[in-house]
Design a protein around this motif. Structure first.
Motif, short mmCIF file in Angstrom:
data_model
loop_
_atom_site.label_atom_id
_atom_site.label_comp_id
_atom_site.label_asym_id
_atom_site.label_seq_id
_atom_site.Cartn_x
_atom_site.Cartn_y
_atom_site.Cartn_z
N LYS A 1 8.70 -17.85 47.77
CA LYS A 1 8.30 -17.67 46.38
C LYS A 1 7.32 -18.78 46.02
N LEU A 2 6.14 -18.39 45.63
CA LEU A 2 5.09 -19.35 45.30
C LEU A 2 4.80 -19.26 43.81
N ALA A 3 5.01 -20.37 43.12
CA ALA A 3 4.84 -20.39 41.66
C ALA A 3 3.39 -20.11 41.27
N PHE A 4 2.44 -20.64 42.04
CA PHE A 4 1.04 -20.41 41.67
C PHE A 4 0.67 -18.94 41.80
N LEU A 5 1.23 -18.26 42.78
CA LEU A 5 0.93 -16.84 42.98
C LEU A 5 1.58 -15.99 41.90
N GLN A 6 2.78 -16.34 41.50
CA GLN A 6 3.43 -15.62 40.42
C GLN A 6 2.69 -15.82 39.11
N THR A 7 2.24 -17.05 38.86
CA THR A 7 1.48 -17.34 37.65
C THR A 7 0.14 -16.61 37.66
N LEU A 8 -0.50 -16.56 38.82
CA LEU A 8 -1.76 -15.84 38.94
C LEU A 8 -1.56 -14.34 38.69
N ALA A 9 -0.47 -13.80 39.19
CA ALA A 9 -0.19 -12.38 38.97
C ALA A 9 0.02 -12.09 37.48
#
Length: 112
Positions: free
Chosen positions: A3-11
């Motif tokens: 789980k990558l926080a930056f990727l979730q935020t980008l999504a």
């Protein structure tokens, strides 16, 4: 896949940006072309700030390296191109609608 926080935020930023493009259609119809144009600009602003912010966040906490080692550059390209196709289609459609409405109100030819 970790789980990558930056990727979730980008999504989330991409989703909000895309939803603003979709909402620009009824906003333009109901409130006028200037309100629609402001909605589209807000969408683009959310997207740009979201991309820059999440990349800075990902580099600062090392998640970009984890993403690269897990999915590689191909994964980023596939996700980016998919979103680019969806977003640009909506952006161009609503942009054309806004410019046609603005030209119609101004009394000009919308195809010029």
């Amino acid at each position: 896949m970790p789980k990558l926080a930056f990727l979730q935020t980008l999504a989330i930023a991409a989703f909000v940006s895309f939803m603003l493009v979709i909402v620009a259609f009824p906003v333009t119809w109901k409130a006028g072309w200037r309100a629609g144009q402001n909605t589209v600009r807000a969408s683009l602003g959310v997207l740009i700030v979201g991309i820059i912010g999440t990349l800075v966040m990902g580099y600062s906490n090392g998640e970009i390296a984890t993403f690269r080692s897990t999915l590689g550059i191909d994964g980023a390209i596939q996700m980016g191109v998919f979103f680019l196709i969806m977003y640009s289609t909506g952006f161009l459609f609503v942009g054309r609608y806004i410019s046609s409405l603005a030209a119609e109100i101004a009394g000009g030819d919308s195809d010029a």
